[in-house]
Design an enzyme around this catalytic site. Structure first.
Site, PDB file in Angstrom:
ATOM      1  N   GLU A   1       4.476  -5.281   7.688  1.00  0.00           N
ATOM      2  CA  GLU A   1       3.649  -4.139   8.406  1.00  0.00           C
ATOM      3  C   GLU A   1       3.968  -3.816   9.907  1.00  0.00           C
ATOM      4  OE1 GLU A   1       2.743  -6.384   6.216  1.00  0.00           O
ATOM      5  OE2 GLU A   1       1.105  -5.476   4.940  1.00  0.00           O
TER       6      GLU A   1
ATOM      7  N   ALA B   1       0.758  -1.216   0.081  1.00  0.00           N
ATOM      8  CA  ALA B   1      -0.042   0.033  -0.006  1.00  0.00           C
ATOM      9  C   ALA B   1       0.884   1.198  -0.049  1.00  0.00           C
ATOM     10  CB  ALA B   1      -0.992  -0.223   1.397  1.00  0.00           C
TER      11      ALA B   1
ATOM     12  N   GLU C   1      -0.344  -9.418  -0.222  1.00  0.00           N
ATOM     13  CA  GLU C   1      -1.831  -9.768   0.116  1.00  0.00           C
ATOM     14  C   GLU C   1      -2.585  -9.773  -1.253  1.00  0.00           C
ATOM     15  OE1 GLU C   1      -1.845  -6.410   2.893  1.00  0.00           O
ATOM     16  OE2 GLU C   1      -2.588  -7.908   4.238  1.00  0.00           O
TER      17      GLU C   1
ATOM     18  N   GLY D   1       0.731  -5.171   1.188  1.00  0.00           N
ATOM     19  CA  GLY D   1      -0.640  -5.237   0.072  1.00  0.00           C
ATOM     20  C   GLY D   1      -0.231  -5.914  -1.008  1.00  0.00           C
TER      21      GLY D   1
HETATM   22  N1  DAK Z   1       4.509   2.906  -0.775  1.00  0.00           N
HETATM   23  C1  DAK Z   1       4.723   4.478  -1.653  1.00  0.00           C
HETATM   24  N2  DAK Z   1       6.013   4.298  -2.328  1.00  0.00           N
HETATM   25  C2  DAK Z   1       6.782   3.336  -2.386  1.00  0.00           C
HETATM   26  C3  DAK Z   1       6.523   2.227  -1.926  1.00  0.00           C
HETATM   27  C4  DAK Z   1       5.377   2.063  -1.113  1.00  0.00           C
HETATM   28  N3  DAK Z   1       4.662   1.050  -0.430  1.00  0.00           N
HETATM   29  N4  DAK Z   1       7.400   1.189  -2.048  1.00  0.00           N
HETATM   30  C5  DAK Z   1       8.282   2.084  -2.815  1.00  0.00           C
HETATM   31  N5  DAK Z   1       8.022   3.404  -3.228  1.00  0.00           N
HETATM   32  C6  DAK Z   1       8.734   4.227  -3.891  1.00  0.00           C
HETATM   33  C7  DAK Z   1       9.668   4.671  -3.302  1.00  0.00           C
HETATM   34  O1  DAK Z   1       9.267   5.782  -2.031  1.00  0.00           O
HETATM   35  C8  DAK Z   1      10.615   5.504  -4.340  1.00  0.00           C
HETATM   36  O2  DAK Z   1       9.933   6.465  -4.582  1.00  0.00           O
HETATM   37  P1  DAK Z   1      10.682   7.882  -4.975  1.00  0.00           P
HETATM   38  O3  DAK Z   1      11.757   8.227  -3.713  1.00  0.00           O
HETATM   39  O4  DAK Z   1      11.803   7.570  -6.435  1.00  0.00           O
HETATM   40  O5  DAK Z   1      10.005   9.246  -5.266  1.00  0.00           O
HETATM   41  C9  DAK Z   1      10.344   4.283  -5.434  1.00  0.00           C
HETATM   42  O6  DAK Z   1       9.188   3.943  -4.941  1.00  0.00           O
HETATM   43  C10 DAK Z   1      11.376   3.403  -5.469  1.00  0.00           C
HETATM   44  O7  DAK Z   1      11.670   2.877  -4.362  1.00  0.00           O
HETATM   45  P2  DAK Z   1      13.211   2.569  -3.450  1.00  0.00           P
HETATM   46  O8  DAK Z   1      13.968   3.765  -3.954  1.00  0.00           O
HETATM   47  O9  DAK Z   1      12.859   2.539  -2.237  1.00  0.00           O
HETATM   48  O10 DAK Z   1      13.664   1.297  -4.111  1.00  0.00           O
HETATM   49  P3  DAK Z   1      14.646   0.218  -3.585  1.00  0.00           P
HETATM   50  O11 DAK Z   1      15.086  -0.800  -4.637  1.00  0.00           O
HETATM   51  O12 DAK Z   1      15.819   1.003  -2.856  1.00  0.00           O
HETATM   52  O13 DAK Z   1      13.686  -0.453  -2.534  1.00  0.00           O
HETATM   53  C11 DAK Z   1      11.915  -1.790  -1.656  1.00  0.00           C
HETATM   54  C12 DAK Z   1      12.631  -1.233  -2.790  1.00  0.00           C
HETATM   55  C13 DAK Z   1      10.677  -2.403  -2.152  1.00  0.00           C
HETATM   56  C14 DAK Z   1      12.868  -2.776  -0.663  1.00  0.00           C
HETATM   57  C15 DAK Z   1      11.550  -0.373  -0.876  1.00  0.00           C
HETATM   58  O14 DAK Z   1      10.880   0.575  -1.775  1.00  0.00           O
HETATM   59  C16 DAK Z   1      10.548  -0.680   0.271  1.00  0.00           C
HETATM   60  O15 DAK Z   1      10.945  -1.332   1.295  1.00  0.00           O
HETATM   61  N6  DAK Z   1       9.199  -0.111  -0.002  1.00  0.00           N
HETATM   62  C17 DAK Z   1       8.311  -0.412   0.935  1.00  0.00           C
HETATM   63  C18 DAK Z   1       8.017  -1.790   0.992  1.00  0.00           C
HETATM   64  C19 DAK Z   1       6.793  -1.721   2.397  1.00  0.00           C
HETATM   65  O16 DAK Z   1       6.985  -1.624   3.532  1.00  0.00           O
HETATM   66  N7  DAK Z   1       5.428  -2.402   1.698  1.00  0.00           N
HETATM   67  C20 DAK Z   1       4.651  -2.570   2.613  1.00  0.00           C
HETATM   68  C21 DAK Z   1       3.732  -1.453   2.849  1.00  0.00           C
HETATM   69  S1  DAK Z   1       2.473  -1.558   4.203  1.00  0.00           S
HETATM   70  C22 DAK Z   1      -4.429  -1.148   5.614  1.00  0.00           C
HETATM   71  C23 DAK Z   1      -4.574  -2.259   5.233  1.00  0.00           C
HETATM   72  C24 DAK Z   1      -3.528  -2.574   4.304  1.00  0.00           C
HETATM   73  C25 DAK Z   1      -2.202  -2.187   4.380  1.00  0.00           C
HETATM   74  C26 DAK Z   1      -2.406  -0.898   5.649  1.00  0.00           C
HETATM   75  C27 DAK Z   1      -3.724  -0.548   5.856  1.00  0.00           C
HETATM   76  N8  DAK Z   1      -5.927  -0.740   6.334  1.00  0.00           N
HETATM   77  C28 DAK Z   1      -6.892  -1.812   6.689  1.00  0.00           C
HETATM   78  C29 DAK Z   1      -6.181   0.403   6.891  1.00  0.00           C
HETATM   79  C30 DAK Z   1      -1.224  -2.368   3.741  1.00  0.00           C
HETATM   80  C31 DAK Z   1       0.018  -1.837   4.294  1.00  0.00           C
HETATM   81  C32 DAK Z   1       1.330  -2.100   3.385  1.00  0.00           C
HETATM   82  O17 DAK Z   1       1.434  -2.777   2.293  1.00  0.00           O
END
Ligand code: DAK
Length: 275
Positions: free
Chosen positions: A131, A63, A111, A108
Site C-alpha cells: 500500500e 482491493a 489482510e 487486502g
Molecule cells: N485491482 C484490480 N485489478 C487487478 C489487481 C487489483 N488489486 N491486481 C491485478 N489486477 C488485474 C490487472 O489489472 C489485470 O487486469 P487486465 O489488465 O487483464 O484487465 C489482471 O488482474 C492480471 O494482472 P496482471 O496482468 O498485472 O498480472 P501479472 O501476473 O503481470 O501481475 C500482480 C500480478 C499481482 C503482481 C499485479 O497484478 C499487481 O501488482 N497487482 C496489484 C497488487 C497490489 O498492489 N495489491 C494491493 C492493492 S491495495 C482501504 C482499505 C484497504 C485497502 C484500500 C483502502 N480503506 C480503508 C479505504 C486495500 C488496498 C489494497 O489492497
C-alpha cells in the site's frame, strides 16, 4: 452470486472468491457477496470453513485498484468500512476459517487471509502489503493484524518497504502454518499440483477440526480472540467462562464418557452432536 461460490463437503464449507480475470481483487460486489455467503452458512451443519481463490495464480491480489482510484474521501471511507466489516465478520465468525492461499495475497488479499484463523499456502504464494507504494496505508486491518501475527518489527519492515515475500519466508516468520508443493512421481511427472495439494491439505485440516467437539472448538476460537484483546487477568476470566460453558453439553458428556469407557466400548471418532 457472480463472484463468490460456496460448496459444502460434509461439515466443511468451501468459500471461493471467483474473479480470476482480475486475480480475485476485492471490489464492492465481491465484498458484498462474501458478506452474504458467510451470513448464509448453516452453522448447525457446518463446523469449519475454507476460504480460497479461483485459479492457480492468485488468492486475492488486493482491493480493486481500478474501483478505488476514483473514490472520494467519503466513498473511500465507506469502502474501507465495508471491507473492515466483512474482515471482522470472518475473524469473529463462530467457527474456524482456514485461508487456503493459492498464489498472490497482496494488500487486502494478505489482510483477508489474516482475518482467517489459520493460513495454509501453495509454494507459489506471495504475501505483501504494497500500500505505501500506492500512497495509502494498509486499510483493511493490515497494520494491526500483521503486527499481532508476526511481531511489530517484522510487520513494520514488510509494511514500510512494501516488499513482497514468498511462501518460504511467510512460513519462516510464522505468517503461514504450512506450505504445499506439487507431488511428482519417480519420472518427474506432476501427479498433483501445489494447488491441489493445498486444497486437499486444507480439507484434511478442516475435517480434523470438524471431528472435534464443535461447541468446544467455537469456545476456543472465542477465548483466543477475545483473550488477546485484554490483559492476562481478564483473559483468564474469559477462558474460565468459556470452559465452564462446555459443561453439561452432550458433547462434553460424549467426549469424557468415551475416555472413561472400557477399552472395548471406546470409539475412535466420537460422534459429537453440536449440542
Ligand atoms: N485491482 C484490480 N485489478 C487487478 C489487481 C487489483 N488489486 N491486481 C491485478 N489486477 C488485474 C490487472 O489489472 C489485470 O487486469 P487486465 O489488465 O487483464 O484487465 C489482471 O488482474 C492480471 O494482472 P496482471 O496482468 O498485472 O498480472 P501479472 O501476473 O503481470 O501481475 C500482480 C500480478 C499481482 C503482481 C499485479 O497484478 C499487481 O501488482 N497487482 C496489484 C497488487 C497490489 O498492489 N495489491 C494491493 C492493492 S491495495 C482501504 C482499505 C484497504 C485497502 C484500500 C483502502 N480503506 C480503508 C479505504 C486495500 C488496498 C489494497 O489492497
Amino acid at each position: 452470486m457472480e463472484f463468490v461460490t460456496y460448496e459444502q463437503e460434509g461439515y466443511v464449507g468451501i468459500v471461493t472468491i471467483n474473479r480470476p480475470k482480475a486475480l480475485n481483487a476485492l471490489n464492492s460486489a465481491v465484498l458484498e457477496e462474501l458478506e452474504a455467503t458467510f451470513k448464509a452458512v448453516d452453522l448447525e451443519a457446518t463446523r469449519c470453513l475454507i476460504l480460497t481463490g479461483a485459479g492457480d495464480k492468485s488468492f486475492v491480489a488486493g482491493a480493486d485498484i481500478g474501483e478505488m482510484s476514483t473514490l472520494t474521501k467519503a466513498e473511500g471511507e465507506a469502502f474501507g468500512k465495508k471491507g473492515n466489516d466483512v474482515f471482522r465478520m470472518i475473524e469473529t465468525f463462530p467457527i474456524p476459517v482456514i485461508a487456503a492461499v493459492n498464489g498472490f495475497a497482496l494488500g487486502g488479499g494478505c489482510e483477508i487471509s489474516m482475518s482467517c484463523d489459520i493460513r495454509l499456502c501453495s509454494d507459489n504464494a506471495v504475501f505483501g502489503q504494497p500500500e505505501v507504494g500506492l500512497g495509502i496505508t494498509p486499510g483493511f486491518g493490515g497494520t494491526q493484524r500483521l503486527a499481532r501475527l508476526v511481531g511489530a518489527g517484522m510487520a513494520k519492515q514488510l509494511i514500510y518497504t512494501a516488499r513482497n515475500i514468498k511462501a518460504a519466508d511467510a512460513y519462516r516468520i510464522g505468517l503461514v502454518n504450512d506450505v504445499f508443493k506439487a507431488t511428482v512421481d519417480e519420472e518427474g511427472n506432476v501427479t498433483a499440483t501445489a494447488q491441489e495439494n493445498l486444497l486437499a491439505g486444507a480439507k484434511k485440516m478442516a475435517a480434523g477440526i470438524a471431528a472435534n467437539a464443535p461447541i468446544a472448538v467455537r469456545n476456543c476460537k472465542k477465548a483466543i480472540n477475545d483473550g488477546l484483546q485484554v490483559n492476562i487477568d481478564e483473559a483468564i476470566v474469559i477462558e474460565e467462562k468459556l470452559f465452564g460453558d462446555c459443561f453439561e453439553t452432550e458433547d462434553q458428556k460424549a467426549g469424557m464418557g468415551n475416555f472413561l469407557a472400557p477399552k472395548d466400548k471406546k470409539v475412535k471418532v466420537v460422534p459429537f452432536q453440536n449440542k
